[in-house]
Each structure stands twice: as C-alpha cells, then as structure tokens.
Design a protein around this motif. Structure first.
Motif, PDB file in Angstrom:
ATOM      1  N   SER A  23      27.826  39.350  50.226  1.00  0.00           N
ATOM      2  CA  SER A  23      26.953  38.455  50.991  1.00  0.00           C
ATOM      3  C   SER A  23      26.138  37.541  50.085  1.00  0.00           C
ATOM      4  CB  SER A  23      26.000  39.278  51.867  1.00  0.00           C
ATOM      5  OG  SER A  23      25.212  40.138  51.060  1.00  0.00           O
ATOM      6  N   ASP A  24      26.252  37.750  48.765  1.00  0.00           N
ATOM      7  CA  ASP A  24      25.538  36.903  47.807  1.00  0.00           C
ATOM      8  C   ASP A  24      26.361  36.800  46.526  1.00  0.00           C
ATOM      9  OD1 ASP A  24      23.614  35.264  46.784  1.00  0.00           O
ATOM     10  OD2 ASP A  24      22.002  36.740  46.794  1.00  0.00           O
ATOM     11  N   LEU A  25      26.000  35.840  45.692  1.00  0.00           N
ATOM     12  CA  LEU A  25      26.718  35.638  44.437  1.00  0.00           C
ATOM     13  C   LEU A  25      26.215  36.622  43.388  1.00  0.00           C
ATOM     14  CD1 LEU A  25      26.405  31.731  44.198  1.00  0.00           C
ATOM     15  CD2 LEU A  25      27.969  33.072  45.610  1.00  0.00           C
ATOM     16  N   THR A  26      27.115  37.119  42.563  1.00  0.00           N
ATOM     17  CA  THR A  26      26.709  37.989  41.454  1.00  0.00           C
ATOM     18  C   THR A  26      27.217  37.395  40.149  1.00  0.00           C
ATOM     19  OG1 THR A  26      28.685  39.354  41.765  1.00  0.00           O
ATOM     20  CG2 THR A  26      26.664  40.101  42.827  1.00  0.00           C
ATOM     21  N   PHE A  27      26.433  37.580  39.101  1.00  0.00           N
ATOM     22  CA  PHE A  27      26.765  36.972  37.811  1.00  0.00           C
ATOM     23  C   PHE A  27      26.919  37.999  36.697  1.00  0.00           C
ATOM     24  CE2 PHE A  27      24.036  34.226  40.366  1.00  0.00           C
ATOM     25  CZ  PHE A  27      24.842  33.110  40.518  1.00  0.00           C
ATOM     26  N   GLU A  28      26.697  39.249  37.030  1.00  0.00           N
ATOM     27  CA  GLU A  28      26.783  40.309  36.028  1.00  0.00           C
ATOM     28  C   GLU A  28      27.524  41.505  36.617  1.00  0.00           C
ATOM     29  OE1 GLU A  28      25.703  40.219  32.943  1.00  0.00           O
ATOM     30  OE2 GLU A  28      24.504  38.375  32.960  1.00  0.00           O
ATOM     31  N   PHE A  29      28.053  42.339  35.742  1.00  0.00           N
ATOM     32  CA  PHE A  29      28.564  43.644  36.175  1.00  0.00           C
ATOM     33  C   PHE A  29      28.175  44.653  35.097  1.00  0.00           C
ATOM     34  CE2 PHE A  29      32.079  40.794  34.957  1.00  0.00           C
ATOM     35  CZ  PHE A  29      32.337  41.243  33.673  1.00  0.00           C
ATOM     36  N   PRO A  30      27.391  45.669  35.473  1.00  0.00           N
ATOM     37  CA  PRO A  30      26.909  46.653  34.493  1.00  0.00           C
ATOM     38  C   PRO A  30      28.045  47.360  33.766  1.00  0.00           C
ATOM     39  CG  PRO A  30      25.744  46.869  36.583  1.00  0.00           C
ATOM     40  CD  PRO A  30      26.877  45.934  36.823  1.00  0.00           C
ATOM     41  N   ASP A  31      29.103  47.660  34.506  1.00  0.00           N
ATOM     42  CA  ASP A  31      30.231  48.394  33.926  1.00  0.00           C
ATOM     43  C   ASP A  31      31.513  47.631  34.242  1.00  0.00           C
ATOM     44  OD1 ASP A  31      32.488  50.270  33.737  1.00  0.00           O
ATOM     45  OD2 ASP A  31      30.937  51.759  33.313  1.00  0.00           O
ATOM     46  N   PHE A  32      32.139  47.070  33.211  1.00  0.00           N
ATOM     47  CA  PHE A  32      33.318  46.233  33.428  1.00  0.00           C
ATOM     48  C   PHE A  32      34.479  47.034  34.024  1.00  0.00           C
ATOM     49  CE2 PHE A  32      37.315  44.295  31.981  1.00  0.00           C
ATOM     50  CZ  PHE A  32      37.169  43.030  32.531  1.00  0.00           C
ATOM     51  N   GLU A  33      34.693  48.231  33.523  1.00  0.00           N
ATOM     52  CA  GLU A  33      35.814  49.040  34.005  1.00  0.00           C
ATOM     53  C   GLU A  33      35.623  49.421  35.466  1.00  0.00           C
ATOM     54  OE1 GLU A  33      39.465  50.399  33.934  1.00  0.00           O
ATOM     55  OE2 GLU A  33      38.490  49.355  32.261  1.00  0.00           O
ATOM     56  N   GLU A  34      34.388  49.711  35.826  1.00  0.00           N
ATOM     57  CA  GLU A  34      34.094  50.034  37.225  1.00  0.00           C
ATOM     58  C   GLU A  34      34.370  48.826  38.123  1.00  0.00           C
ATOM     59  OE1 GLU A  34      30.190  51.151  39.921  1.00  0.00           O
ATOM     60  OE2 GLU A  34      30.225  51.774  37.818  1.00  0.00           O
ATOM     61  N   CYS A  35      34.013  47.644  37.612  1.00  0.00           N
ATOM     62  CA  CYS A  35      34.261  46.404  38.350  1.00  0.00           C
ATOM     63  C   CYS A  35      35.762  46.188  38.536  1.00  0.00           C
ATOM     64  CB  CYS A  35      33.640  45.230  37.594  1.00  0.00           C
ATOM     65  SG  CYS A  35      33.943  43.619  38.337  1.00  0.00           S
ATOM     66  N   MET A  36      36.535  46.409  37.475  1.00  0.00           N
ATOM     67  CA  MET A  36      37.989  46.226  37.554  1.00  0.00           C
ATOM     68  C   MET A  36      38.617  47.246  38.498  1.00  0.00           C
ATOM     69  SD  MET A  36      38.954  43.585  35.966  1.00  0.00           S
ATOM     70  CE  MET A  36      40.680  43.952  36.253  1.00  0.00           C
ATOM     71  N   ASN A  37      38.099  48.458  38.516  1.00  0.00           N
ATOM     72  CA  ASN A  37      38.628  49.474  39.434  1.00  0.00           C
ATOM     73  C   ASN A  37      38.419  49.057  40.885  1.00  0.00           C
ATOM     74  OD1 ASN A  37      39.570  51.174  37.426  1.00  0.00           O
ATOM     75  ND2 ASN A  37      37.649  52.344  37.294  1.00  0.00           N
ATOM     76  N   LEU A  38      37.251  48.434  41.152  1.00  0.00           N
ATOM     77  CA  LEU A  38      36.988  47.952  42.515  1.00  0.00           C
ATOM     78  C   LEU A  38      38.000  46.868  42.890  1.00  0.00           C
ATOM     79  CD1 LEU A  38      33.564  47.200  44.110  1.00  0.00           C
ATOM     80  CD2 LEU A  38      35.379  45.500  44.269  1.00  0.00           C
ATOM     81  N   ILE A  39      38.270  45.965  41.944  1.00  0.00           N
ATOM     82  CA  ILE A  39      39.230  44.881  42.197  1.00  0.00           C
ATOM     83  C   ILE A  39      40.632  45.443  42.405  1.00  0.00           C
ATOM     84  CG2 ILE A  39      40.380  42.891  41.118  1.00  0.00           C
ATOM     85  CD1 ILE A  39      37.670  42.241  39.778  1.00  0.00           C
ATOM     86  N   ARG A  40      41.031  46.394  41.564  1.00  0.00           N
ATOM     87  CA  ARG A  40      42.367  46.996  41.686  1.00  0.00           C
ATOM     88  C   ARG A  40      42.520  47.719  43.018  1.00  0.00           C
ATOM     89  NH1 ARG A  40      40.953  49.204  36.142  1.00  0.00           N
ATOM     90  NH2 ARG A  40      41.747  47.648  34.659  1.00  0.00           N
ATOM     91  N   GLY A  41      41.428  48.302  43.485  1.00  0.00           N
ATOM     92  CA  GLY A  41      41.490  49.069  44.723  1.00  0.00           C
ATOM     93  C   GLY A  41      41.579  48.213  45.974  1.00  0.00           C
ATOM     94  N   ARG A  42      41.474  46.897  45.825  1.00  0.00           N
ATOM     95  CA  ARG A  42      41.506  46.017  46.996  1.00  0.00           C
ATOM     96  C   ARG A  42      42.688  45.038  46.951  1.00  0.00           C
ATOM     97  NH1 ARG A  42      36.534  46.036  49.932  1.00  0.00           N
ATOM     98  NH2 ARG A  42      35.072  47.493  48.986  1.00  0.00           N
ATOM     99  N   LYS A  43      43.722  45.423  46.250  1.00  0.00           N
ATOM    100  CA  LYS A  43      44.902  44.565  46.139  1.00  0.00           C
ATOM    101  C   LYS A  43      45.598  44.335  47.476  1.00  0.00           C
ATOM    102  CE  LYS A  43      46.566  45.034  41.375  1.00  0.00           C
ATOM    103  NZ  LYS A  43      47.753  45.396  40.557  1.00  0.00           N
ATOM    104  N   SER A  44      45.410  45.251  48.400  1.00  0.00           N
ATOM    105  CA  SER A  44      46.119  45.154  49.683  1.00  0.00           C
ATOM    106  C   SER A  44      45.348  44.348  50.728  1.00  0.00           C
ATOM    107  CB  SER A  44      46.387  46.560  50.226  1.00  0.00           C
ATOM    108  OG  SER A  44      45.162  47.259  50.414  1.00  0.00           O
ATOM    109  N   LEU A  45      44.235  43.764  50.337  1.00  0.00           N
ATOM    110  CA  LEU A  45      43.419  42.991  51.274  1.00  0.00           C
ATOM    111  C   LEU A  45      44.230  41.823  51.840  1.00  0.00           C
ATOM    112  CD1 LEU A  45      40.406  43.530  51.962  1.00  0.00           C
ATOM    113  CD2 LEU A  45      39.831  41.608  50.478  1.00  0.00           C
ATOM    114  N   SER A  46      44.052  41.535  53.120  1.00  0.00           N
ATOM    115  CA  SER A  46      44.843  40.472  53.754  1.00  0.00           C
ATOM    116  C   SER A  46      44.425  39.097  53.245  1.00  0.00           C
ATOM    117  CB  SER A  46      44.674  40.523  55.271  1.00  0.00           C
ATOM    118  OG  SER A  46      43.383  40.068  55.644  1.00  0.00           O
TER     119      SER A  46
END
Length: 653
Positions: A609-632
């Motif tokens: 709902s808002d823009l983000t410019f940082e991620f505390p943990d890069f690997e955690e961020c990538m895991n979130l992205i990998r986990g949403r590959k099936s999004l329509s």
C-alpha cells in the motif's frame, strides 16, 4: 588535542557581552551586526549553536516590538531559522514552529512543531553539555517534558481541525491588516509649519530657485563638522554610487557587500550564494504542459460520454470514428450520457486542472498520470491502444469523460492531493519586505549638474502639485540654469520638508547596517526554507528513482506481451515469474538501481500500500519474491498501476 572554541576566546566573549549590552540598550542593529559577524567567522565551531540561539532571541524580542503583523512574522521565522540550525535548540525550534503555525494557520508548521517536539522528548534524558562555561552562558533552557507534551497535544488538535476546515491564523482573524508607518518623529507643531510656509512665500523667486541647488562641497564640509566618520563615509559612498550608476537606489548583499541594480538580482544572488546548497537535477525539473494541452483543458465541454455506445462504435465502426471532427481536442460526435453525478465530477476535475494551469504548476507528468486512467479503463473494456490512437483519444482530455464515477473519483482524489498553495508564509515575508521598502521610497527626484558639483532638488517642488513617486531612484544630469525657467508660485517644498512620511529626517547611516535586522531575518528564513526544500527534494529524488525502477518493471511485462504473440500459451512466462527471475540475475549487482528494482518488484508482488526503499534482509526479501511467482498477471498489472499513481502523487505533492 582538544579543539578550541570561540566561547573560550577572550575577544569573542567580550564581543558577545558587548552585543548583549547594545541590544539591551536599544541598539539592536549594532548588536545583530556583531552576532552575524561572529557567526560568519565561527561557522565550523562546535558551539556555533550558541550564537544562533542568541540571534534567535534577538529576533524574538524584535517580533514582540513589531507593530506590523507581517514584520512580526518575518522576525519569528528568522528566529526559527536560527533554532533549526542545531539539535541543541530542538525545544526552541518546536515552540517557534508552533508560534509560526498559530500566526498564519499553517498545517505545515504544526506538523514540523509536532516532529521537533517528539524529537526533543526522545533526547530529553540525555546528559547536558559538561562544559560549564557553555552552561553558564546559555540564555535558553530546555522546556520541561510537560511543556513539550502540551505542545504536541495542541499541534495534533490543530492538525485535526485543519481536516475539517476550521484552522485559522492570526492574520486570517484580522479584518484589516496593519500598515507599517514611519515612526521617526511626531507631527511638527502646526504654528511652526505655518511660520515656515509664510517665510517661504515671502522669499523672492531667485532665492527660492537657488535654494533648490545644493553645493556638494558645502554639504560634505557640513557633514564633516557635524557627523562622525561612519556617516561621513556613508555620504561619500552614496555620492560615488550615484555618480557611477546614475541611481540613488541599489541593493547590496549584507554578507559579501556585492551590489545589485534590482531586487531580483539580489534575491537570486542570495539564494545561489548564501542560502541553497543544492541544485535539482534535470530529470526532476518540472516540465509544464504546452499551450495545446492547456487550451484543450480549458475549452472542452467536459460532458459525460455514453461509454457503452462509444465503445461499440470504436469496436465495430472504427472507420466512422476515425472521421470524427475535433476542435481544440474535443469532438461533438461522441454520444453523450445523461449522468449528473459524472458531470459534476468532470467539472471538478476540469476546475482543478485549469487552476493548476493558471498557477503554472501543471506538469506533463501529472497530465500523463491522469491519462493513464482512461487507458487502463479502455483496456478493461478490451479496446486496444491502437484503436484509441486511431480514435484520437490518447491526445485529448475528452477520454476522461468516458470513465465511470469510481474512476473519476480516483482522478479527483489524486488531483486534490497536489498542493496548489504554499503555507510556509513566504507571501507574508514578501509583504513585510515590501512594507519596509515602501517606507524608504523617494517621492521626488534629486539630480546632478554636468560637473557633479551640485545636487538639484526636484523643481516640481517649486509648484503646487503632488510629484509622482520615483520608485527607481533614477538620476538625471542637466544644466542648473533650467531653474530660472521653473515656476516658483507654490509651497510644495514646505509640505515635503514637514511631511514626516515623505522624507527621511535622519542622516544616511552606513550601508552595511541599513535594514540589517530585516535582512538577516529574511536570510535565516531563506536558509531555513532552502534546507526544507533540500530535504523534500531528496525524498522526491528517491521516489523518482523508484518510479524509474517501477517503469522498468512495467516494461518487462510489456516485453513479455510482445514475446507471447509468437508463442503458444503454454510457453508464456507469467509476469511474476519473469520479475522474480530478473531479480535473481541482479543479486550480485549491489547498486542503487538494482536495489530499487528489487524493492519495486517486492512491492508489486506483495500488493504493498506504500513505496519501500529498503529491505533489512535481502535473502528474506528474495524468498518473498520467489514465493509469489504464481501470482496472476492481472494482479501484477493492477499493483503496478496503483504504485505508479502513488509514486506520481508523492513526487508532485
């Protein structure tokens, strides 16, 4: 080795004491001059905050004495400019912001007050400066936590009131603004004026005409006998400047003594050399809409179109639609709908766009953002972009008239978030400066003879008519023998001499101290404004760079659409999968561009709902992205569209 500080320097301590004494005795100009010079010399000193505190105190006292609310506000803003220079003055700064906010009813200053007060509370338990000399010389003590909590409560209440339109400032409560008037002296005794007038009328014509010619040599000799050296130098500087520039008026920077022929030149110099330490990049420069779009916005009918019928025409009768006649970007051949609610929303949108255009704050980026709404809307109705191009709807605001109420409200809310008025009081400061300037304007001319040996008073004073104001202070050179031809039947010269609002009775003071009080106050105000703008600009640059990354995300999706044209559906990549893979490719590139791209992808896939410019943990961020590959794909596109609008809003608000 311990660094030295001016607070331990005997000369500096003595100067500071002298400034305090001068201020207490009413010589605030000289006191400010000393403090300002000390600030310039000790800019890098760790205790420079002490001098800013002292100067802020002086401005606060001057504001209390000001009889003009605009001048009062300017001194208050100057005081805040001083206290905002250092974290040791947080409490003073918070209270200063509250005073400014109350003065002009500014939500911006209430928010700044809130931020500073909370910041001050968070550090209130830190130990005080161990330097006893600093503690002894400090003029201001921090407010108690209770005071700050009260300040926070008041600011929050005012901000809440602003949301329902009930916030007012002192200036808004005043029905009649005060006018700055000369207070140099009381009105002379009427009998003396009457006697002087009788004396003048009794003189013969030649004496009257000769009276208008003043010998510069005699004037200089008189000044040398009566006045001190600084005033003698002031007269000399004035005469030299007048001879060289042929003007009595010039603008001088009080910081570096550079002269300017106009207020605009001086203002530009002040901003570039003494106030602003940053320059916006070309990418962030606001490119306003051209005359073509400005005309389309203002002349259009802005009536709701029958969208169903219009879309049917585009899909099935495109050749006819292509032939529609357009005038100033609008066609009367589109079928209209009878819809009062949509019509009302369209008129509101038009009024806002026209207002932004008139205020010259309507950039192409806002126009482009607004035009994204009909493009997406038509896409949902399965109208291709090429069909819209053929129908001329991508180049006219009339396409907005196809939208339903829900979409129109989105546009309206977006436009309402764009600030159209400044609430930092810059207009008040301008009025204050103008009021002081108007009190020093010359109503009559003073010229020279060709040899620059005589000052020639305005010969119109020999008559009985009101001479116009000579705002520019221009100087003419002419033969003094013109006076024998000038009528000498009136007594305007007496009115001029005895009117305490038309002529300055005090002898010229050294140029350096002329209006020094308001000058330094405005300088601090400008410096504060520039620091504020720099902070805002840094945030906008960050959002702008994010927007660039988001565009790259969108471009990847568009490129996938083009790739799919020649492939079977089972060979398509989903947008989410494609974006995830691209993030994986950029893992090893630790750059700002890569980082923002990953942030944008995460926000898109997470439906942020808002823009983000940082991620505390890069690997955690990538895991979130990998986990949403099936999004329509639809969800991805809607998320991109939402974030693009949000980014545009943040850049332009």
């Amino acid at each position: 080795m311990e660094s030295t500080t001016f607070l331990k320097d005997a000369v500096s301590v003595k100067l500071h004491a002298k400034a305090k004494e001068l201020f207490a005795n009413g010589d605030h100009i000289k006191a400010l001059e000393i403090i300002e010079d000390m600030i310039c010399v000790n800019k890098e000193d760790k205790n420079i905050w002490f001098l800013y505190s002292e100067q802020g105190y002086m401005f606060t006292k001057l504001s209390e004495k000001a009889e003009n609310l605009d001048v009062d506000f300017t001194f208050k803003l100057g005081a805040v400019g001083c206290s905002s220079e250092h974290e040791k003055l947080l409490s003073l700064c918070a209270h200063g912001f509250h005073t400014l906010a109350h003065h002009i009813g500014s939500v911006m200053y209430y928010k700044k007050c809130l931020k500073k007060a909370k910041q001050c509370l968070s550090v209130s338990n830190q130990s005080e400066d161990s330097d006893s000399s600093v503690a002894q010389m400090s003029l201001h003590k921090n407010k108690t936590n209770k005071d700050l909590e009260t300040l926070i409560k008041n600011a929050e209440t005012a901000i809440a009131l602003s949301k329902i339109g009930k916030l007012k400032g002192l200036l808004e409560e005043d029905d009649e603004p005060e006018v700055l008037e000369s207070k140099s002296s009381s009105e002379p005794v009427k009998n003396e004026i009457k006697g002087l007038r009788s004396f003048w009328l009794g003189l013969n014509v030649k004496v009257k005409r000769d009276f208008m010619k003043v010998s510069i040599a005699k004037l200089t000799s008189f000044v040398q006998r009566v006045y001190d050296r600084p005033r003698q130098n002031a007269l000399e500087q004035i005469l030299v400047s007048a001879r060289e520039d042929r003007k009595w008026t010039f603008w001088m920077c009080q910081n570096c003594s550079e002269k300017f022929s106009s207020a605009e030149e001086c203002k530009k110099h002040l901003e570039q050399e003494h106030a602003a330490g940053f320059k916006p990049s070309k990418e962030m420069d606001m490119k306003r809409i051209g005359k073509d779009w400005a005309r389309k916005i203002s002349v259009g009918g802005w009536e709701p179109v029958d969208t169903g019928a219009a879309v049917e025409m585009i899909k099935n009768r495109l050749a006819d639609v292509k032939a529609f006649s357009y005038k100033n970007g609008w066609s009367k051949e589109w079928p209209l709908a009878s819809d009062d609610e949509r019509g009302k929303l369209l008129k509101e949108i038009k009024n806002l766009l026209v207002m932004f255009r008139d205020l010259k704050i309507l950039p192409c980026s806002v126009r482009d953002c607004v035009m994204q709404y009909p493009l997406r809307y038509f896409g949902e109705l399965e109208v291709s972009k090429q069909s819209l191009v053929d129908s001329h709807l991508v180049e006219t605001p009339q396409s907005i008239c196809f939208l339903d109420c829900h979409e129109l409200n989105k546009i309206l809310n977006f436009l309402k978030r764009i600030k159209s008025e400044r609430d930092d009081g810059i207009d008040v400061v301008s009025r204050a400066v103008d009021s002081i300037l108007s009190s020093t304007r010359v109503k009559e001319k003073v010229d020279f003879d060709p040899q620059f040996s005589l000052l020639l008073l305005d010969r119109r004073l020999l008559k009985s008519n009101n001479a116009p104001i000579n705002d520019e202070g221009t100087i003419n050179v002419f033969d003094p023998n013109v006076y024998p031809k000038a009528p000498a039947q009136g007594d305007d010269i007496i009115s001029w001499l005895t009117d305490y609002n038309s002529v300055e009775k005090t002898f010229p003071i050294p140029i350096r101290v002329h209006n020094l009080d308001i000058w330094v106050a405005v300088l601090r105000a400008v410096q504060f404004t520039c620091r504020t703008l720099e902070t805002k600009y840094a945030k906008k640059v960050q959002v702008f760079n994010y927007s660039v990354a988001l565009t790259a995300v969108e471009d990847l999706c568009i490129s996938e659409d083009e790739r799919r044209r020649n492939l079977q559906e089972d060979q398509w990549n989903s947008y989410a999968s494609l974006l995830s893979d691209r993030c994986e490719e950029g893992v090893l590139r630790n750059s700002l561009t890569t980082k923002l791209f990953v942030c944008a992808v995460r926000d898109v896939l997470e439906g942020a709902s808002d823009l983000t410019f940082e991620f505390p943990d890069f690997e955690e961020c990538m895991n979130l992205i990998r986990g949403r590959k099936s999004l329509s794909d639809d969800i991805v596109l809607k998320s991109i569209a939402f974030l693009k609008i949000l980014a545009h809003t943040k850049v332009r608000s």
